[in-house]
Write an enzyme that holds these catalytic residues in place. Structure first.
Site, PDB file in Angstrom:
ATOM      1  N   ASP A 142       0.803  -1.234   0.000  1.00 61.09           N
ATOM      2  CA  ASP A 142       0.000   0.000   0.000  1.00 61.09           C
ATOM      3  C   ASP A 142       0.837   1.287   0.000  1.00 61.09           C
ATOM      4  OD1 ASP A 142      -1.973  -1.907   0.137  1.00 61.09           O
ATOM      5  OD2 ASP A 142      -2.854  -1.219   2.009  1.00 61.09           O
ATOM      6  N   LYS A 148      -6.828  -5.069  -3.181  1.00 59.70           N
ATOM      7  CA  LYS A 148      -7.648  -5.642  -2.101  1.00 59.70           C
ATOM      8  C   LYS A 148      -8.627  -4.604  -1.581  1.00 59.70           C
ATOM      9  CE  LYS A 148      -4.024  -4.412   1.101  1.00 59.70           C
ATOM     10  NZ  LYS A 148      -4.785  -3.369   1.826  1.00 59.70           N
ATOM     11  N   CYS A 183      -2.460  -2.887   7.563  1.00 58.62           N
ATOM     12  CA  CYS A 183      -2.297  -3.771   6.407  1.00 58.62           C
ATOM     13  C   CYS A 183      -1.011  -4.580   6.445  1.00 58.62           C
ATOM     14  CB  CYS A 183      -2.428  -2.962   5.122  1.00 58.62           C
ATOM     15  SG  CYS A 183      -4.138  -2.404   4.905  1.00 58.62           S
TER      16      CYS A 183
HETATM   17  C1  VGL Z   1      -5.045   0.571   5.607  1.00 61.08           C
HETATM   18  C2  VGL Z   1      -6.717   1.366   6.939  1.00 61.08           C
HETATM   19  C3  VGL Z   1      -7.631   1.252   5.918  1.00 61.08           C
HETATM   20  C4  VGL Z   1      -3.600   0.206   5.463  1.00 61.08           C
HETATM   21  C5  VGL Z   1      -5.952   0.444   4.570  1.00 61.08           C
HETATM   22  O1  VGL Z   1      -3.074   0.179   4.321  1.00 61.08           O
HETATM   23  O2  VGL Z   1      -2.945  -0.061   6.504  1.00 61.08           O
HETATM   24  N1  VGL Z   1      -5.449   1.016   6.794  1.00 61.08           N
HETATM   25  N2  VGL Z   1      -7.228   0.786   4.738  1.00 61.08           N
END
Ligand code: VGL
Ligand code: ZN
Length: 212
Positions: free
Chosen positions: A13, A111, A156
């Site tokens: 991410d 995802k 994540c």
């Molecule tokens: C994430 C909160 C919501 C992350 C993704 O990448 O850690 N955290 N969506």
């Protein structure tokens, strides 16, 4: 040093919405991009993930009347943190950081695309039953060890590392190549779970010199 073909680097991410100035900014999140680039030089097998939500996603506070970001709600699969709207499919906020320099990345796992289910983990959605396909892909590629890092350490990255371990891979979380959100003690709770599950906590210098 190029690592063994069994070793996979999972970069999680590294998207604008998790960077300073983004919709769900992680403090100093941008600092991990150069570290991720250095690490990736040593891995023949790199996989990227993108958080990738429809605008109507259940994890967005804006989709729950009267609720604010960082509150929690009870959903059929358990407690869900409500987040600011982030990483909406196809938006600039969902794009990978432009300085990420991993042209040899082999796969990108997206995802969180089911509107009714969140997915912190790159392996299993938050209902804990729907697979993303990553475990099957990695097994088919002969992967034995998964090195996880990126954003955010306590969401994540931690969930992905726990699921990598549960799927039978040796798992390493590279701490200084990750940054945390740290909501209500979530970072300490994540490290306790990771340690209990047998995930190795590493620094990028040790991974780069091949010590781990
Ligand atoms: C994430 C909160 C919501 C992350 C993704 O990448 O850690 N955290 N969506
Ligand atoms: Zn998300």
């Amino acid at each position: 040093m190029m690592r063994s073909a069994d070793d996979v680097l999972l970069l999680i991410d590294l998207q604008y919405d998790f960077m300073p100035g983004g919709a769900l900014a992680v403090a100093r999140g941008d600092e991990v991009v150069p570290v991720a680039n250095r690490l990736a030089q040593g891995f023949a097998h790199v996989v990227l993930t993108q958080d990738w939500h429809p605008a109507a996603h259940v994890s967005f506070a804006a989709n729950h009347a009267g609720r604010k970001p960082f509150e929690t709600v009870a959903l059929p699969y358990g407690e869900q943190v409500l987040w600011p709207t982030h990483c909406v499919q196809g938006t600039q906020g969902a794009a990978l950081h432009r300085d990420l320099d991993v042209p040899h990345a082999r796969a990108v796992i997206r995802k969180g695309h089911h509107a009714e289910v969140d997915s912190y983990s790159a392996f299993l959605e938050a209902d804990r039953t729907t697979p993303t396909g990553l475990a099957g892909y990695l097994r088919e590629m002969g992967a034995k060890r998964v090195y996880c890092c990126g954003l955010a350490t306590d969401y994540c990255v931690a969930w992905s590392a726990l699921d990598a371990r549960a799927a039978g891979f040796e798992t390493v979380l590279i701490e200084d190549a990750s940054r945390a959100i740290d909501l209500n003690g979530s970072l300490a709770a994540a490290w306790a779970q990771l340690q209990a599950a047998g995930v190795t906590r590493a620094q990028s210098t040790d991974v780069l010199r091949g010590a781990l």
